[in-house]
Enzyme design. Sequence first.
Site, PDB file in Angstrom:
ATOM      1  N   SER A  29       0.820  -1.211   0.000  1.00 30.53           N
ATOM      2  CA  SER A  29       0.000   0.000   0.000  1.00 30.53           C
ATOM      3  C   SER A  29       0.858   1.267   0.000  1.00 30.53           C
ATOM      4  O   SER A  29       0.341   2.382  -0.002  1.00 30.53           O
ATOM      5  CB  SER A  29      -0.929   0.015   1.221  1.00 30.53           C
ATOM      6  OG  SER A  29      -0.181  -0.143   2.409  1.00 30.53           O
ATOM      7  N   ASN A 116      -2.063  -2.487  13.344  1.00 32.05           N
ATOM      8  CA  ASN A 116      -3.518  -2.327  13.316  1.00 32.05           C
ATOM      9  C   ASN A 116      -3.982  -1.092  14.079  1.00 32.05           C
ATOM     10  O   ASN A 116      -4.805  -0.310  13.575  1.00 32.05           O
ATOM     11  CB  ASN A 116      -4.190  -3.590  13.863  1.00 32.05           C
ATOM     12  CG  ASN A 116      -3.909  -4.809  12.992  1.00 32.05           C
ATOM     13  OD1 ASN A 116      -3.367  -4.668  11.896  1.00 32.05           O
ATOM     14  ND2 ASN A 116      -4.257  -5.987  13.464  1.00 32.05           N
ATOM     15  N   HIS A 162     -40.401  23.078 -10.225  1.00 30.90           N
ATOM     16  CA  HIS A 162     -40.446  22.300 -11.478  1.00 30.90           C
ATOM     17  C   HIS A 162     -39.728  23.029 -12.616  1.00 30.90           C
ATOM     18  O   HIS A 162     -40.033  22.819 -13.782  1.00 30.90           O
ATOM     19  CB  HIS A 162     -41.890  21.992 -11.906  1.00 30.90           C
ATOM     20  CG  HIS A 162     -42.756  21.487 -10.801  1.00 30.90           C
ATOM     21  ND1 HIS A 162     -42.933  20.153 -10.523  1.00 30.90           N
ATOM     22  CD2 HIS A 162     -43.477  22.153  -9.859  1.00 30.90           C
ATOM     23  CE1 HIS A 162     -43.732  20.010  -9.469  1.00 30.90           C
ATOM     24  NE2 HIS A 162     -44.067  21.214  -9.041  1.00 30.90           N
ATOM     25  N   SER A 283     -14.903  26.366 -27.398  1.00 31.98           N
ATOM     26  CA  SER A 283     -15.110  25.167 -28.207  1.00 31.98           C
ATOM     27  C   SER A 283     -14.083  25.164 -29.325  1.00 31.98           C
ATOM     28  O   SER A 283     -13.733  26.227 -29.858  1.00 31.98           O
ATOM     29  CB  SER A 283     -16.520  25.182 -28.792  1.00 31.98           C
ATOM     30  OG  SER A 283     -16.587  24.365 -29.943  1.00 31.98           O
ATOM     31  N   LYS A 289     -18.641  29.998 -28.618  1.00 34.84           N
ATOM     32  CA  LYS A 289     -18.944  29.313 -27.364  1.00 34.84           C
ATOM     33  C   LYS A 289     -18.094  29.768 -26.176  1.00 34.84           C
ATOM     34  O   LYS A 289     -16.910  30.025 -26.305  1.00 34.84           O
ATOM     35  CB  LYS A 289     -18.740  27.803 -27.535  1.00 34.84           C
ATOM     36  CG  LYS A 289     -19.736  27.186 -28.488  1.00 34.84           C
ATOM     37  CD  LYS A 289     -21.034  26.857 -27.818  1.00 34.84           C
ATOM     38  CE  LYS A 289     -20.859  25.551 -27.072  1.00 34.84           C
ATOM     39  NZ  LYS A 289     -22.106  25.134 -26.460  1.00 34.84           N
ATOM     40  N   GLU A 296     -19.709  22.534 -14.514  1.00 32.94           N
ATOM     41  CA  GLU A 296     -20.049  21.227 -15.095  1.00 32.94           C
ATOM     42  C   GLU A 296     -19.169  20.117 -14.527  1.00 32.94           C
ATOM     43  O   GLU A 296     -19.627  19.015 -14.245  1.00 32.94           O
ATOM     44  CB  GLU A 296     -19.894  21.260 -16.621  1.00 32.94           C
ATOM     45  CG  GLU A 296     -20.982  22.033 -17.328  1.00 32.94           C
ATOM     46  CD  GLU A 296     -20.692  22.135 -18.816  1.00 32.94           C
ATOM     47  OE1 GLU A 296     -21.300  21.391 -19.589  1.00 32.94           O
ATOM     48  OE2 GLU A 296     -19.837  22.960 -19.212  1.00 32.94           O
ATOM     49  N   TYR A 323      -9.438  -6.530  12.855  1.00 33.42           N
ATOM     50  CA  TYR A 323      -8.818  -6.028  11.628  1.00 33.42           C
ATOM     51  C   TYR A 323      -8.772  -7.099  10.550  1.00 33.42           C
ATOM     52  O   TYR A 323      -8.482  -8.263  10.809  1.00 33.42           O
ATOM     53  CB  TYR A 323      -7.385  -5.544  11.904  1.00 33.42           C
ATOM     54  CG  TYR A 323      -6.686  -5.081  10.639  1.00 33.42           C
ATOM     55  CD1 TYR A 323      -6.829  -3.773  10.182  1.00 33.42           C
ATOM     56  CD2 TYR A 323      -5.921  -5.968   9.876  1.00 33.42           C
ATOM     57  CE1 TYR A 323      -6.215  -3.358   9.010  1.00 33.42           C
ATOM     58  CE2 TYR A 323      -5.301  -5.561   8.692  1.00 33.42           C
ATOM     59  CZ  TYR A 323      -5.456  -4.252   8.264  1.00 33.42           C
ATOM     60  OH  TYR A 323      -4.857  -3.852   7.101  1.00 33.42           O
TER      61      TYR A 323
HETATM   62  N1  ARG Z   1      -1.163  -1.330   5.330  1.00 34.30           N
HETATM   63  C1  ARG Z   1      -2.082  -1.842   6.282  1.00 34.30           C
HETATM   64  C2  ARG Z   1      -3.438  -1.149   6.165  1.00 34.30           C
HETATM   65  O1  ARG Z   1      -3.493  -0.174   5.538  1.00 34.30           O
HETATM   66  C3  ARG Z   1      -1.561  -1.637   7.669  1.00 34.30           C
HETATM   67  C4  ARG Z   1      -2.101  -2.601   8.667  1.00 34.30           C
HETATM   68  C5  ARG Z   1      -1.577  -3.965   8.398  1.00 34.30           C
HETATM   69  N2  ARG Z   1      -1.933  -4.866   9.398  1.00 34.30           N
HETATM   70  C6  ARG Z   1      -1.849  -6.180   9.213  1.00 34.30           C
HETATM   71  N3  ARG Z   1      -2.199  -6.931  10.194  1.00 34.30           N
HETATM   72  N4  ARG Z   1      -1.510  -6.702   8.068  1.00 34.30           N
HETATM   73  O2  ARG Z   1      -4.429  -1.572   6.691  1.00 34.30           O
END
Ligand code: ARG
Length: 463
Positions: A29, A116, A162, A283, A289, A296, A323
């Site tokens: 991530s 977590n 309306h 445009s 235009k 928009e 988690y």
């Molecule tokens: N990158 C993880 C998330 O965004 C962090 C937590 C990961 N915890 C785990 N037990 N794998 O949730």
Amino acid sequence: MSQDKQTDKPWGGRFSEPTDAFVERFTASVSFDQRLYQVDIAGSIAHATMLGNTGILSKEEATQIVKGLEAIRDEITSGDFEWSISLEDVHMNIESALIAKIGDVGKKLHTGRSRNDQVATDIRLYLRSEIDSLSEAIRQVQKGIVNLAENETETIMPGFTHLQTAQPISFAHHLMAWYEMLQRDYERMQDCRKRVNICPLGAAALAGTAFPVDRHMTAELLGFDKPAANSLDAVSDRDFAIEFCAAASLVMTHLSRISEELVIWTSAQFDFIELPDRFCTGSSIMPQKKNPDVPELVRGKTGRVYGHLVSLLTLMKAQPLAYNKDNQEDKEPLFDTLDTVNDCLKAFANMIPAIKSKGCNMRDAALKGFSTATDLADYLVRKGTAFRDAHEVVGKAVAFGIIEGKDLSEMTLAELQNFSSDIEDDVFAVLTVEGSLAARNHIGGTASEQVSQAIATAKKNFK
Ligand code: ARG
């Protein structure tokens, strides 16, 4: 890392082969959660400080960790930091860098903590400060609206239902309706913030920690209102992010509705307002235009914010406690919601004060479509006719007007008296658009006195 390890992961002890290269990329991530680095380090500093103050680590160790973290924060800020996908996320990238920088003592930072509770803390800290800047951005738009309204309390336009002409209103009254919509959005943000501002630290992986942590201390150091009451709940739920996205969706609903009106009003058919050239585009084929692209696009971007709300709701709905890795998917929808709403508010804060009203066109439009028909009915009621009968009488007068091509105010007294003998010379005062406005002189009404009052109240609210 020891020589005989099969993987370089901080969690690699029990693994006998390296992570598959695809899985490494798939589960990482860091490409998107690195934007949490400031809050991640702030959370770690608070945690380390608490560990030092409670004697779980020595003061000396805690100080070394804090200094190391501060140095890493500076490196990241100045672009001097190499993020590694094999270290998965922002948390492990920073922890590894800490160990590389300060040595073995860095390995003690994670005592009594888990990623977590760490990530849940990070998101809450991040969202809290984003809510604060977003609320300020809502305020800026509101200020623009109120300043514009101040000069428009006597500008008459048709009010619609309306999208058909209904009754005359002032342009300021219409603008102040926008203000009210955004005021509720502002209040929703403040309310949501209360549930965001709760500290998960100390929940550790899910059950709490066996170390004598001081959860009040970490919560206080980070400016949270209190520690989360249940460790399982603290690491698992993302309802606070969902709630934020719901509130953000309503902001977008409102910006989108306003956008729709701006688009309609800038059309040649309405021609109620003008947006400056810098908020429009041309445009490539039609030389005449000038397109209202900014409103928009705001209207269009509303869809993706709604989408993110549904993503997060769906993400959460079937997760067992506590988690689950699913929760890593909370970040991109949340971040894109923040980016999108911030940009749209910014566009509005710049654009609204630049709106030029075309009062003559608005007034001309208000004169069409029998906008004072209700006023005539009300007049008859005051003369003793029951409202339902008055409605019928005025309906007949309107039908006559349509055939003759005349507004009610353009009919002669004799013509009007054909529909009711109660009509007298004083009728003409109520048939003007000005009279219609002035008559609605109660709290929330369109009379200029009331709208000025609403503007004054709004201005007090800004202080
Ligand atoms: N990158 C993880 C998330 O965004 C962090 C937590 C990961 N915890 C785990 N037990 N794998 O949730």
